[in-house]
Design an enzyme around this catalytic site. Sequence first.
Site, PDB file in Angstrom:
ATOM      1  N   GLU A 242       0.884  -1.179   0.000  1.00 36.06           N
ATOM      2  CA  GLU A 242       0.000   0.000   0.000  1.00 36.06           C
ATOM      3  C   GLU A 242       0.911   1.215   0.000  1.00 36.06           C
ATOM      4  O   GLU A 242       1.605   1.476   0.982  1.00 36.06           O
ATOM      5  CB  GLU A 242      -0.898  -0.003   1.247  1.00 36.06           C
ATOM      6  N   CYS A 276      -2.527   8.900   3.156  1.00 37.27           N
ATOM      7  CA  CYS A 276      -2.227   8.430   1.797  1.00 37.27           C
ATOM      8  C   CYS A 276      -3.347   8.812   0.840  1.00 37.27           C
ATOM      9  O   CYS A 276      -3.083   9.132  -0.315  1.00 37.27           O
ATOM     10  CB  CYS A 276      -2.006   6.926   1.793  1.00 37.27           C
TER      11      CYS A 276
HETATM   12  P1  NAD Z   1       8.427   4.962   4.290  1.00 45.11           P
HETATM   13  O1  NAD Z   1       8.362   4.174   3.028  1.00 45.11           O
HETATM   14  O2  NAD Z   1       9.563   5.869   4.509  1.00 45.11           O
HETATM   15  O3  NAD Z   1       8.428   3.975   5.542  1.00 45.11           O
HETATM   16  C1  NAD Z   1       7.403   3.029   5.756  1.00 45.11           C
HETATM   17  C2  NAD Z   1       7.956   1.914   6.629  1.00 45.11           C
HETATM   18  O4  NAD Z   1       8.975   1.211   5.910  1.00 45.11           O
HETATM   19  C3  NAD Z   1       8.600   2.367   7.941  1.00 45.11           C
HETATM   20  O5  NAD Z   1       8.232   1.444   8.956  1.00 45.11           O
HETATM   21  C4  NAD Z   1      10.085   2.294   7.625  1.00 45.11           C
HETATM   22  O6  NAD Z   1      10.872   2.094   8.783  1.00 45.11           O
HETATM   23  C5  NAD Z   1      10.152   1.089   6.708  1.00 45.11           C
HETATM   24  N1  NAD Z   1      11.294   1.051   5.789  1.00 45.11           N
HETATM   25  C6  NAD Z   1      12.139   2.047   5.439  1.00 45.11           C
HETATM   26  N2  NAD Z   1      13.037   1.609   4.526  1.00 45.11           N
HETATM   27  C7  NAD Z   1      12.736   0.304   4.291  1.00 45.11           C
HETATM   28  C8  NAD Z   1      13.272  -0.705   3.408  1.00 45.11           C
HETATM   29  N3  NAD Z   1      14.294  -0.444   2.600  1.00 45.11           N
HETATM   30  N4  NAD Z   1      12.696  -1.922   3.417  1.00 45.11           N
HETATM   31  C9  NAD Z   1      11.641  -2.191   4.201  1.00 45.11           C
HETATM   32  N5  NAD Z   1      11.089  -1.282   5.051  1.00 45.11           N
HETATM   33  C10 NAD Z   1      11.630  -0.065   5.093  1.00 45.11           C
HETATM   34  O7  NAD Z   1       7.029   5.719   4.382  1.00 45.11           O
HETATM   35  P2  NAD Z   1       6.539   6.734   5.524  1.00 45.11           P
HETATM   36  O8  NAD Z   1       7.266   8.026   5.344  1.00 45.11           O
HETATM   37  O9  NAD Z   1       6.551   6.056   6.858  1.00 45.11           O
HETATM   38  O10 NAD Z   1       4.997   6.938   5.119  1.00 45.11           O
HETATM   39  C11 NAD Z   1       4.584   7.895   4.209  1.00 45.11           C
HETATM   40  C12 NAD Z   1       4.293   7.250   2.857  1.00 45.11           C
HETATM   41  O11 NAD Z   1       3.430   6.143   3.033  1.00 45.11           O
HETATM   42  C13 NAD Z   1       3.566   8.179   1.898  1.00 45.11           C
HETATM   43  O12 NAD Z   1       4.085   8.023   0.593  1.00 45.11           O
HETATM   44  C14 NAD Z   1       2.132   7.667   1.937  1.00 45.11           C
HETATM   45  O13 NAD Z   1       1.363   7.968   0.799  1.00 45.11           O
HETATM   46  C15 NAD Z   1       2.335   6.210   2.128  1.00 45.11           C
HETATM   47  N6  NAD Z   1       1.164   5.598   2.735  1.00 45.11           N
HETATM   48  C16 NAD Z   1       0.400   4.755   1.978  1.00 45.11           C
HETATM   49  C17 NAD Z   1      -0.739   4.199   2.516  1.00 45.11           C
HETATM   50  C18 NAD Z   1      -1.613   3.278   1.712  1.00 45.11           C
HETATM   51  O14 NAD Z   1      -2.408   2.574   2.305  1.00 45.11           O
HETATM   52  N7  NAD Z   1      -1.510   3.256   0.403  1.00 45.11           N
HETATM   53  C19 NAD Z   1      -1.090   4.502   3.825  1.00 45.11           C
HETATM   54  C20 NAD Z   1      -0.293   5.363   4.564  1.00 45.11           C
HETATM   55  C21 NAD Z   1       0.847   5.895   4.015  1.00 45.11           C
END
Ligand code: NAD
Length: 474
Positions: A242, A276
Amino acid sequence: MTDYLPMTVGGVDLDAEKRLQILNPADGSPVGETPDAGEAELETAIAAAQAAFPKWAATPWAERQAAVAAIGQTLLDNADELARMLTREHGKPIDQAAFEINAAGQWCLATSSYADPVTVVEDTPEHRIETHHVPIGVVGAISPWNFPVLLSMWKIGPALLAGNTMVLKPSPFTPMTVLKIGQLLRSVLPAGVLNLITGGDHLGPLMTSHEAFGKISFTGSTATGRKVMQSAAPTLKRLTLELGGNDAAIVFPDVDVRDTAEKLFWSAFTNAGQICVATKRAYVHEEVYDAVRDVMAEMARTLPIGDGSQQGVAFGPVQNRPQYDRVRDLIADSRASGHTVIEGAAPPPGDGLFVPVTLIDNPPESSRIVQEEQFGPVLPLMRFSDEKDVIALANASEFGLAATVWTKDEDRAMRVASQLEAGSVWINEGLALSPFAAFAGHKQSGVGQENGLGGLLEYTNPKTVTLRRVPVAA
Ligand code: NAD
């Protein structure tokens, strides 16, 4: 003295040598500490989930339904305390934090109502063919910081109901409320069924590449989602991704201006825009553009921004420093490009990560604020005149998460909705999620779905059993 919360692994505390410091974004003060887990702690958590799996998978469906319902009830019973903790670590206003905890609880109750999805495909004198949906095994779950509790529960509920065990890692920016929930659930779930670990961004890749996980369920940015997919490839893990969005709103001229402008405002700025599926670019018909913009500008200037723990605050800070820098950079880019910037109420002085609610008045389509996902309290408004053109603009994105359409004309609404390339289209409202409706990103907004029966099935492998009936001697 700040709070320390341990991880929950195998039903008991697990600590790590290093710790994460969690800061309150409203003033920069320390909220508490959680473990900064590494490989050793991850192995312990995986071992606990693997040990718990056979018994949990064999637990009758009805008992697992009761367990998922009990998770939901635990959240509802502890909503006040959890909401206060969520506001401190996240910054969101206390009523929005309470909404998140209650929604997460209700989501688990709703998920628990799904019956075991067995399909009898054929039942004849020759054959009985049944398709069952069996658990995958140990699921690795990774959640973001914007709705740390709700988006974790979207994973925990269906995964556990389907008979999987789980290791979940919340965002390092907002791990505390999830860890607190882990403590509360120790008396609700058998040890090892749900393991909660915390650590920096190094921990995610360790999880997504680990051969023990049969599935990774990830919510976060599209950039990280690509890395997750790559790292899951060698062991062909099942994936639910997501990801990001750049959701368009399309406002037609027949709307009730004030009512629509108010709803559109909240569709963009709830949770300080860190959703999101928030409206991230709004196309407003030229006949009502000025009026809609003026209502939204008035709301931005008059609604209070401040520390979310104080009653009546409408917007808290941006949750973390990198996101704060990113949102401010986008606004600075608009100013430098000569866009008209409408700035909302001034935030309180101090060290909080506050960004005033900001509207960008009719920037060009090619500008960064239109093309990029801002994920914060700034929204570009653009004038349009032609239905076909505006649909093309809405679809001109690598993202396809959600969109909104605003009109009293139901035929037009359905015609436009059918052409929008997005997994969710809401008409005359925003953010209208349901635990029973599929939630899925099209294009680079995701892979697979959450919620609904399809979301539950993503935590299973289909298994078809075909019985060829043979005559039994009398
Ligand atoms: P992010 O991708 O920076 O981090 C998300 C999670 O992934 C965190 O727990 C982080 O520690 C982990 N992470 C970081 N690097 C990683 C890697 N290389 N491999 C695996 N995990 C890793 O996102 P964020 O800043 O926490 O959230 C904001 C983003 O999330 C926005 O783009 C938003 O649109 C999206 N989002 C999407 C949804 C949806 O349901 N589509 C919902 C909420 C947020």
